[in-house]
Design an enzyme around this catalytic site. Structure first.
Site, PDB file in Angstrom:
ATOM      1  N   SER A 207       0.834  -1.204   0.000  1.00 37.30           N
ATOM      2  CA  SER A 207       0.000   0.000   0.000  1.00 37.30           C
ATOM      3  C   SER A 207       0.868   1.253   0.000  1.00 37.30           C
ATOM      4  CB  SER A 207      -0.935  -0.004   1.211  1.00 37.30           C
ATOM      5  OG  SER A 207      -0.197  -0.020   2.407  1.00 37.30           O
ATOM      6  N   ASP A 208       0.238   2.372  -0.339  1.00 35.60           N
ATOM      7  CA  ASP A 208       0.943   3.649  -0.319  1.00 35.60           C
ATOM      8  C   ASP A 208       0.747   4.327   1.030  1.00 35.60           C
ATOM      9  OD1 ASP A 208      -1.644   4.733  -0.353  1.00 35.60           O
ATOM     10  OD2 ASP A 208      -1.575   5.203  -2.485  1.00 35.60           O
ATOM     11  N   GLN A 209       1.172   5.582   1.133  1.00 30.04           N
ATOM     12  CA  GLN A 209       1.104   6.283   2.410  1.00 30.04           C
ATOM     13  C   GLN A 209      -0.334   6.466   2.901  1.00 30.04           C
ATOM     14  OE1 GLN A 209       3.124  10.026   2.374  1.00 30.04           O
ATOM     15  NE2 GLN A 209       3.304  10.100   4.593  1.00 30.04           N
TER      16      GLN A 209
ATOM     17  N   GLY B  11      -2.510   4.178   2.643  1.00 30.45           N
ATOM     18  CA  GLY B  11      -3.016   2.854   2.983  1.00 30.45           C
ATOM     19  C   GLY B  11      -3.761   2.168   1.851  1.00 30.45           C
ATOM     20  N   VAL B  12      -3.706   2.729   0.627  1.00 30.82           N
ATOM     21  CA  VAL B  12      -4.400   2.178  -0.534  1.00 30.82           C
ATOM     22  C   VAL B  12      -3.434   1.274  -1.302  1.00 30.82           C
ATOM     23  CG1 VAL B  12      -5.501   2.763  -2.741  1.00 30.82           C
ATOM     24  CG2 VAL B  12      -5.952   4.151  -0.705  1.00 30.82           C
TER      25      VAL B  12
END
Length: 175
Positions: free
Chosen positions: A24-26, A28-29
């Site tokens: 995930s990215d920052q 949370g996705v």
């Protein structure tokens, strides 16, 4: 053979995972390319449940590269979600295979006993598997040999060819 046209919608095969932080990215996705890795996991587990592993295929000199991929994003998966990847064949021949996928978010209750859920998946041919639909997609593949030349599966690895056909025939009997 296109299974839907032949009246043989293949059953869904399920693999479950929990979204890892690194996927995930920052915010949370889940990063979109991770879904292709999950599709591969779904295919791999499907072959395992039919009785073969990718490792065995490769030892026998048969490879199954992706020739095309298509994904439709409905809703994002997020860090720590419980995810199920459902995979099934929609087209199968001695030269080509097409897989269909659904990635679904499960509640903790839906993620419970995977054996019970797998038993019900045999009935889920035209119905949707459980969970919130996040991504759908397909991948197309061609059977090739070690030199990356097209290989007829029925000649190169007849045991697998017949195991897949038998699994599809068993599935079709309850449609």
């Amino acid at each position: 053979m296109e299974l839907e046209r032949a009246g043989l919608p293949s059953r869904w095969y399920k693999s479950t995972l929990r979204v890892r932080y690194q996927e995930s990215d920052q915010m949370g996705v889940v990063y979109h390319a991770n879904y292709l890795n999950w599709f591969e996991s779904g295919r791999t587990e499907m072959f395992r449940q039919v009785g073969f592993t990718y490792r065995e295929l490769e030892k026998q000199g048969v490879l199954l590269p992706v020739t095309s991929a298509d994904l439709q994003f409905k809703s994002p998966a997020r860090y720590d979600d419980l995810i199920s990847v459902y995979a099934r064949m929609t087209t199968f021949s001695a030269l080509r295979v097409v897989f269909e996928y659904q990635v679904r978010r499960l509640s903790e209750e839906e993620g419970g006993n995977s054996e019970d859920l797998l038993a019900t998946l045999g009935e889920l041919r035209s119905m949707d598997p459980p969970g919130e639909l996040l991504v759908t997609g397909t991948t197309s593949h061609v059977w090739v040999n070690q030199e990356w030349r097209p290989a007829r599966l029925d000649r190169a690895l007849p045991e697998l060819f017949h195991a897949i056909k038998e699994a599809l025939r068993e599935e079709g009997s309850s449609v």
